[in-house]
Scaffold this motif. Sequence first.
Motif, PDB file in Angstrom:
ATOM      1  N   GLN A 181     -35.391  51.943   5.133  1.00 15.88           N
ATOM      2  CA  GLN A 181     -36.664  51.857   5.849  1.00 15.88           C
ATOM      3  C   GLN A 181     -36.429  51.840   7.359  1.00 15.88           C
ATOM      4  O   GLN A 181     -37.171  52.468   8.111  1.00 15.88           O
ATOM      5  CB  GLN A 181     -37.442  50.606   5.441  1.00 15.88           C
ATOM      6  N   ALA A 182     -35.380  51.154   7.791  1.00 14.93           N
ATOM      7  CA  ALA A 182     -35.058  51.113   9.220  1.00 14.93           C
ATOM      8  C   ALA A 182     -34.665  52.501   9.731  1.00 14.93           C
ATOM      9  O   ALA A 182     -34.977  52.864  10.863  1.00 14.93           O
ATOM     10  CB  ALA A 182     -33.927  50.120   9.474  1.00 14.93           C
ATOM     11  N   ARG A 183     -34.019  53.266   8.893  1.00  9.33           N
ATOM     12  CA  ARG A 183     -33.590  54.611   9.299  1.00  9.33           C
ATOM     13  C   ARG A 183     -34.740  55.614   9.263  1.00  9.33           C
ATOM     14  O   ARG A 183     -34.782  56.556  10.047  1.00  9.33           O
ATOM     15  CB  ARG A 183     -32.465  55.074   8.393  1.00  9.33           C
ATOM     16  N   PHE A 184     -35.659  55.420   8.331  1.00 12.50           N
ATOM     17  CA  PHE A 184     -36.790  56.333   8.167  1.00 12.50           C
ATOM     18  C   PHE A 184     -38.101  55.540   8.189  1.00 12.50           C
ATOM     19  O   PHE A 184     -38.762  55.383   7.160  1.00 12.50           O
ATOM     20  CB  PHE A 184     -36.688  57.106   6.844  1.00 12.50           C
TER      21      PHE A 184
ATOM     22  N   ALA B 235     -29.856  56.994  -1.579  1.00 12.32           N
ATOM     23  CA  ALA B 235     -31.274  56.753  -1.281  1.00 12.32           C
ATOM     24  C   ALA B 235     -31.670  57.410   0.036  1.00 12.32           C
ATOM     25  O   ALA B 235     -32.750  58.008   0.136  1.00 12.32           O
ATOM     26  CB  ALA B 235     -31.561  55.253  -1.249  1.00 12.32           C
ATOM     27  N   ARG B 236     -30.824  57.318   1.047  1.00 16.44           N
ATOM     28  CA  ARG B 236     -31.113  57.970   2.334  1.00 16.44           C
ATOM     29  C   ARG B 236     -31.277  59.465   2.160  1.00 16.44           C
ATOM     30  O   ARG B 236     -32.208  60.077   2.694  1.00 16.44           O
ATOM     31  CB  ARG B 236     -29.983  57.709   3.336  1.00 16.44           C
ATOM     32  N   THR B 237     -30.387  60.066   1.413  1.00 21.96           N
ATOM     33  CA  THR B 237     -30.451  61.506   1.175  1.00 21.96           C
ATOM     34  C   THR B 237     -31.733  61.883   0.448  1.00 21.96           C
ATOM     35  O   THR B 237     -32.416  62.841   0.828  1.00 21.96           O
ATOM     36  CB  THR B 237     -29.212  61.976   0.367  1.00 21.96           C
ATOM     37  N   ALA B 238     -32.081  61.129  -0.585  1.00 24.92           N
ATOM     38  CA  ALA B 238     -33.299  61.418  -1.340  1.00 24.92           C
ATOM     39  C   ALA B 238     -34.553  61.253  -0.485  1.00 24.92           C
ATOM     40  O   ALA B 238     -35.470  62.084  -0.546  1.00 24.92           O
ATOM     41  CB  ALA B 238     -33.368  60.514  -2.567  1.00 24.92           C
ATOM     42  N   VAL B 239     -34.600  60.199   0.319  1.00 22.62           N
ATOM     43  CA  VAL B 239     -35.768  59.977   1.180  1.00 22.62           C
ATOM     44  C   VAL B 239     -35.836  61.076   2.225  1.00 22.62           C
ATOM     45  O   VAL B 239     -36.913  61.630   2.486  1.00 22.62           O
ATOM     46  CB  VAL B 239     -35.717  58.581   1.833  1.00 22.62           C
ATOM     47  N   GLU B 240     -34.721  61.432   2.810  1.00 19.35           N
ATOM     48  CA  GLU B 240     -34.700  62.493   3.813  1.00 19.35           C
ATOM     49  C   GLU B 240     -35.187  63.809   3.209  1.00 19.35           C
ATOM     50  O   GLU B 240     -35.975  64.538   3.812  1.00 19.35           O
ATOM     51  CB  GLU B 240     -33.295  62.654   4.393  1.00 19.35           C
ATOM     52  N   ASN B 241     -34.739  64.108   1.996  1.00 21.18           N
ATOM     53  CA  ASN B 241     -35.172  65.338   1.328  1.00 21.18           C
ATOM     54  C   ASN B 241     -36.671  65.300   1.031  1.00 21.18           C
ATOM     55  O   ASN B 241     -37.344  66.318   1.156  1.00 21.18           O
ATOM     56  CB  ASN B 241     -34.391  65.547   0.034  1.00 21.18           C
ATOM     57  N   SER B 242     -37.197  64.143   0.663  1.00 25.01           N
ATOM     58  CA  SER B 242     -38.637  64.049   0.372  1.00 25.01           C
ATOM     59  C   SER B 242     -39.451  64.230   1.656  1.00 25.01           C
ATOM     60  O   SER B 242     -40.526  64.807   1.623  1.00 25.01           O
ATOM     61  CB  SER B 242     -38.979  62.730  -0.315  1.00 25.01           C
ATOM     62  N   LEU B 243     -38.929  63.769   2.771  1.00 25.71           N
ATOM     63  CA  LEU B 243     -39.627  63.964   4.049  1.00 25.71           C
ATOM     64  C   LEU B 243     -39.580  65.423   4.479  1.00 25.71           C
ATOM     65  O   LEU B 243     -40.548  65.933   5.055  1.00 25.71           O
ATOM     66  CB  LEU B 243     -39.015  63.077   5.131  1.00 25.71           C
ATOM     67  N   ASP B 244     -38.472  66.085   4.201  1.00 29.72           N
ATOM     68  CA  ASP B 244     -38.347  67.501   4.551  1.00 29.72           C
ATOM     69  C   ASP B 244     -39.313  68.361   3.741  1.00 29.72           C
ATOM     70  O   ASP B 244     -39.786  69.377   4.218  1.00 29.72           O
ATOM     71  CB  ASP B 244     -36.918  67.984   4.310  1.00 29.72           C
ATOM     72  N   GLU B 245     -39.594  67.934   2.509  1.00 27.59           N
ATOM     73  CA  GLU B 245     -40.499  68.687   1.646  1.00 27.59           C
ATOM     74  C   GLU B 245     -41.955  68.502   2.026  1.00 27.59           C
ATOM     75  O   GLU B 245     -42.803  69.288   1.650  1.00 27.59           O
ATOM     76  CB  GLU B 245     -40.297  68.255   0.192  1.00 27.59           C
ATOM     77  N   SER B 246     -42.247  67.445   2.775  1.00 26.71           N
ATOM     78  CA  SER B 246     -43.638  67.146   3.148  1.00 26.71           C
ATOM     79  C   SER B 246     -44.163  68.101   4.191  1.00 26.71           C
ATOM     80  O   SER B 246     -43.542  68.648   4.990  1.00 26.71           O
ATOM     81  CB  SER B 246     -43.752  65.742   3.718  1.00 26.71           C
TER      82      SER B 246
END
Length: 72
Positions: free
Chosen positions: A22-25, A61-72
């Motif tokens: 959460q702190a990173r994203f 988890a960071r990779t998955a969250v980053e990928n979900s943000l890229d898809e948005s």
Amino acid sequence: MTKHSEGFDKDETIAEVEERVQARFPAAPSDVIHDEAVAAVDKYADAPVKDFVEIIAERDARTAVENSLDES
């Protein structure tokens, strides 16, 4: 043995992974971060050595969250 090998606390590990991701994203939805943290920790929770579960789970988890943000 380290603390993680002797007393791995899955809920605590999930919370710590969530906090750092959460702190990173900060713009990422908290439910997405939670789900990815749970999935990542679950993936490694049965590993015979727990010393690095938190680090590896956070990376996943960071990779998955980053990928979900890229898809948005």
